[in-house]
Design a protein around this motif. Sequence first.
Motif, PDB file in Angstrom:
ATOM      1  N   TYR A   1    -120.905  30.755 -62.109  1.00  0.00           N
ATOM      2  CA  TYR A   1    -121.201  29.542 -61.347  1.00  0.00           C
ATOM      3  C   TYR A   1    -122.632  29.130 -61.668  1.00  0.00           C
ATOM      4  O   TYR A   1    -123.433  29.911 -62.199  1.00  0.00           O
ATOM      5  CB  TYR A   1    -121.015  29.776 -59.834  1.00  0.00           C
ATOM      6  CG  TYR A   1    -121.890  30.868 -59.259  1.00  0.00           C
ATOM      7  CD1 TYR A   1    -123.185  30.602 -58.807  1.00  0.00           C
ATOM      8  CD2 TYR A   1    -121.416  32.176 -59.165  1.00  0.00           C
ATOM      9  CE1 TYR A   1    -123.992  31.611 -58.288  1.00  0.00           C
ATOM     10  CE2 TYR A   1    -122.216  33.189 -58.639  1.00  0.00           C
ATOM     11  CZ  TYR A   1    -123.501  32.894 -58.213  1.00  0.00           C
ATOM     12  OH  TYR A   1    -124.294  33.896 -57.716  1.00  0.00           O
ATOM     13  N   TRP A   2    -122.963  27.893 -61.348  1.00  0.00           N
ATOM     14  CA  TRP A   2    -124.320  27.409 -61.595  1.00  0.00           C
ATOM     15  C   TRP A   2    -125.254  27.857 -60.473  1.00  0.00           C
ATOM     16  O   TRP A   2    -125.044  27.500 -59.319  1.00  0.00           O
ATOM     17  CB  TRP A   2    -124.361  25.884 -61.691  1.00  0.00           C
ATOM     18  CG  TRP A   2    -123.668  25.293 -62.881  1.00  0.00           C
ATOM     19  CD1 TRP A   2    -122.637  24.392 -62.856  1.00  0.00           C
ATOM     20  CD2 TRP A   2    -123.966  25.525 -64.260  1.00  0.00           C
ATOM     21  NE1 TRP A   2    -122.262  24.055 -64.136  1.00  0.00           N
ATOM     22  CE2 TRP A   2    -123.064  24.739 -65.033  1.00  0.00           C
ATOM     23  CE3 TRP A   2    -124.901  26.323 -64.937  1.00  0.00           C
ATOM     24  CZ2 TRP A   2    -123.078  24.728 -66.423  1.00  0.00           C
ATOM     25  CZ3 TRP A   2    -124.909  26.322 -66.324  1.00  0.00           C
ATOM     26  CH2 TRP A   2    -124.009  25.534 -67.054  1.00  0.00           C
TER      27      TRP A   2
ATOM     28  N   GLU B   1    -128.131  23.694 -61.399  1.00  0.00           N
ATOM     29  CA  GLU B   1    -127.320  22.791 -62.214  1.00  0.00           C
ATOM     30  C   GLU B   1    -128.126  22.333 -63.428  1.00  0.00           C
ATOM     31  O   GLU B   1    -129.288  21.935 -63.308  1.00  0.00           O
ATOM     32  CB  GLU B   1    -126.866  21.598 -61.384  1.00  0.00           C
ATOM     33  CG  GLU B   1    -125.870  21.988 -60.295  1.00  0.00           C
ATOM     34  CD  GLU B   1    -125.141  20.787 -59.717  1.00  0.00           C
ATOM     35  OE1 GLU B   1    -124.594  20.000 -60.516  1.00  0.00           O
ATOM     36  OE2 GLU B   1    -125.144  20.635 -58.494  1.00  0.00           O
TER      37      GLU B   1
ATOM     38  N   LYS C   1    -120.733  20.469 -68.346  1.00  0.00           N
ATOM     39  CA  LYS C   1    -121.291  20.881 -67.054  1.00  0.00           C
ATOM     40  C   LYS C   1    -120.189  21.205 -66.055  1.00  0.00           C
ATOM     41  O   LYS C   1    -120.330  22.110 -65.217  1.00  0.00           O
ATOM     42  CB  LYS C   1    -122.190  19.763 -66.515  1.00  0.00           C
ATOM     43  CG  LYS C   1    -122.821  20.038 -65.176  1.00  0.00           C
ATOM     44  CD  LYS C   1    -123.695  18.855 -64.742  1.00  0.00           C
ATOM     45  CE  LYS C   1    -124.239  19.029 -63.345  1.00  0.00           C
ATOM     46  NZ  LYS C   1    -125.088  17.868 -62.941  1.00  0.00           N
ATOM     47  N   ALA C   2    -119.072  20.518 -66.148  1.00  0.00           N
ATOM     48  CA  ALA C   2    -117.978  20.719 -65.204  1.00  0.00           C
ATOM     49  C   ALA C   2    -117.212  22.027 -65.445  1.00  0.00           C
ATOM     50  O   ALA C   2    -116.353  22.390 -64.641  1.00  0.00           O
ATOM     51  CB  ALA C   2    -117.006  19.541 -65.269  1.00  0.00           C
ATOM     52  N   ASP C   3    -117.515  22.737 -66.541  1.00  0.00           N
ATOM     53  CA  ASP C   3    -116.834  24.009 -66.793  1.00  0.00           C
ATOM     54  C   ASP C   3    -117.136  25.031 -65.702  1.00  0.00           C
ATOM     55  O   ASP C   3    -116.314  25.916 -65.429  1.00  0.00           O
ATOM     56  CB  ASP C   3    -117.243  24.576 -68.148  1.00  0.00           C
ATOM     57  CG  ASP C   3    -116.607  23.826 -69.307  1.00  0.00           C
ATOM     58  OD1 ASP C   3    -115.731  22.965 -69.064  1.00  0.00           O
ATOM     59  OD2 ASP C   3    -116.987  24.098 -70.462  1.00  0.00           O
ATOM     60  N   PHE C   4    -118.334  24.964 -65.122  1.00  0.00           N
ATOM     61  CA  PHE C   4    -118.715  25.840 -64.011  1.00  0.00           C
ATOM     62  C   PHE C   4    -119.055  24.981 -62.799  1.00  0.00           C
ATOM     63  O   PHE C   4    -119.380  23.800 -62.932  1.00  0.00           O
ATOM     64  CB  PHE C   4    -119.920  26.713 -64.374  1.00  0.00           C
ATOM     65  CG  PHE C   4    -119.750  27.518 -65.628  1.00  0.00           C
ATOM     66  CD1 PHE C   4    -118.561  28.169 -65.915  1.00  0.00           C
ATOM     67  CD2 PHE C   4    -120.795  27.638 -66.531  1.00  0.00           C
ATOM     68  CE1 PHE C   4    -118.405  28.917 -67.072  1.00  0.00           C
ATOM     69  CE2 PHE C   4    -120.662  28.379 -67.690  1.00  0.00           C
ATOM     70  CZ  PHE C   4    -119.468  29.025 -67.968  1.00  0.00           C
ATOM     71  N   LEU C   5    -118.994  25.592 -61.615  1.00  0.00           N
ATOM     72  CA  LEU C   5    -119.309  24.905 -60.376  1.00  0.00           C
ATOM     73  C   LEU C   5    -120.502  25.585 -59.707  1.00  0.00           C
ATOM     74  O   LEU C   5    -120.744  26.773 -59.935  1.00  0.00           O
ATOM     75  CB  LEU C   5    -118.112  24.961 -59.421  1.00  0.00           C
ATOM     76  CG  LEU C   5    -116.825  24.263 -59.868  1.00  0.00           C
ATOM     77  CD1 LEU C   5    -115.693  24.609 -58.899  1.00  0.00           C
ATOM     78  CD2 LEU C   5    -117.023  22.766 -59.961  1.00  0.00           C
ATOM     79  N   PRO C   6    -121.228  24.879 -58.855  1.00  0.00           N
ATOM     80  CA  PRO C   6    -122.173  25.563 -57.979  1.00  0.00           C
ATOM     81  C   PRO C   6    -121.417  26.507 -57.042  1.00  0.00           C
ATOM     82  O   PRO C   6    -120.227  26.300 -56.748  1.00  0.00           O
ATOM     83  CB  PRO C   6    -122.830  24.417 -57.196  1.00  0.00           C
ATOM     84  CG  PRO C   6    -122.572  23.195 -58.023  1.00  0.00           C
ATOM     85  CD  PRO C   6    -121.256  23.414 -58.705  1.00  0.00           C
TER      86      PRO C   6
ATOM     87  N   ASP D   1    -119.302  25.096 -54.168  1.00  0.00           N
ATOM     88  CA  ASP D   1    -118.128  24.367 -54.659  1.00  0.00           C
ATOM     89  C   ASP D   1    -117.064  25.320 -55.183  1.00  0.00           C
ATOM     90  O   ASP D   1    -115.853  25.078 -55.006  1.00  0.00           O
ATOM     91  CB  ASP D   1    -118.541  23.391 -55.762  1.00  0.00           C
ATOM     92  CG  ASP D   1    -119.442  22.289 -55.260  1.00  0.00           C
ATOM     93  OD1 ASP D   1    -119.607  22.167 -54.023  1.00  0.00           O
ATOM     94  OD2 ASP D   1    -120.006  21.546 -56.086  1.00  0.00           O
ATOM     95  N   LEU D   2    -117.493  26.407 -55.833  1.00  0.00           N
ATOM     96  CA  LEU D   2    -116.527  27.384 -56.329  1.00  0.00           C
ATOM     97  C   LEU D   2    -115.781  28.027 -55.160  1.00  0.00           C
ATOM     98  O   LEU D   2    -114.547  28.153 -55.191  1.00  0.00           O
ATOM     99  CB  LEU D   2    -117.247  28.453 -57.149  1.00  0.00           C
ATOM    100  CG  LEU D   2    -116.386  29.607 -57.671  1.00  0.00           C
ATOM    101  CD1 LEU D   2    -115.259  29.099 -58.562  1.00  0.00           C
ATOM    102  CD2 LEU D   2    -117.256  30.621 -58.412  1.00  0.00           C
TER     103      LEU D   2
ATOM    104  N   GLN E   1    -113.365  25.627 -53.832  1.00  0.00           N
ATOM    105  CA  GLN E   1    -112.224  25.454 -54.733  1.00  0.00           C
ATOM    106  C   GLN E   1    -111.133  26.483 -54.436  1.00  0.00           C
ATOM    107  O   GLN E   1    -109.939  26.150 -54.438  1.00  0.00           O
ATOM    108  CB  GLN E   1    -112.650  25.583 -56.193  1.00  0.00           C
ATOM    109  CG  GLN E   1    -111.492  25.382 -57.172  1.00  0.00           C
ATOM    110  CD  GLN E   1    -111.850  25.733 -58.603  1.00  0.00           C
ATOM    111  OE1 GLN E   1    -112.554  26.703 -58.842  1.00  0.00           O
ATOM    112  NE2 GLN E   1    -111.383  24.939 -59.554  1.00  0.00           N
TER     113      GLN E   1
END
Length: 248
Positions: A142-143, A146, A161-166, A169-170, A173
């Motif tokens: 995760y980030w 960012e 950038k969308a490959d990982f989430l903060p 957010d992860l 998800q």
Amino acid sequence: MDLPRIFTLRESSHRIHNPFTPEKLATLGRALHLTPGTRALDLASGSGEMLCTWARDHGITGTGIDISTVGIAKARARAAELGVADQVDFVHGDASGHVADAPVDLAACIGATWIGGGAAGTVELLGRSLRAGGLMLIGEPYWRREPQDQETVEACHARDKADFLPLPDLIEQFGTLGYDVVEMVLADQDSWDRYRAAQWLNLRRWLDRNPDDELAAEVRAELTTAPGRYARYEREHLGWGVFALMAR
């Protein structure tokens, strides 16, 4: 069917192929309150350290699936070393799409969610092997910060950038996928250092022994740039953790 050689060279001394120390792996096992006889499936099991040490420490049983012949050999040797070869089994194969013959109590994919095309697909895949009320373990980046440019994204081994989430957010998800997050153990910068820096020593020692190997130029290029790239980008921006999930 095997991993490219560069992967096994880079992590030749590793028992854990993620930014997790043995202490963090042990912390996770204790946090889950594992009981003897827990049946586990570990997809992309690497060198088998999770199954082997948890079999020793908590009495679990289980099967690991991995595409690496080197990893499978190490896992079987580790099981014998720890005296748990009768509790855990390691199978050479492609973990993508693998479903257990019978539902398990614990289904895991620690740091290899590419087998399901990402976290969401891997959750769905693991869910097909998990009994009702069982635990799922997902290891995922995760980030921490960012990234502000594509150079940083790519230096952190992402395409976008969308490959990982903060982290928030992860975690959210997993909720949208129908799971509660019931535990987590996160890597820190020290455990990242131990993971990445050990790779550099592995590469240098291999290069000194094999200067004329066909991979020597690739290894030299990586060793020249990887430490600085890690310190400049990955160490500050990228987090990683193992998240324990239960279906709602």
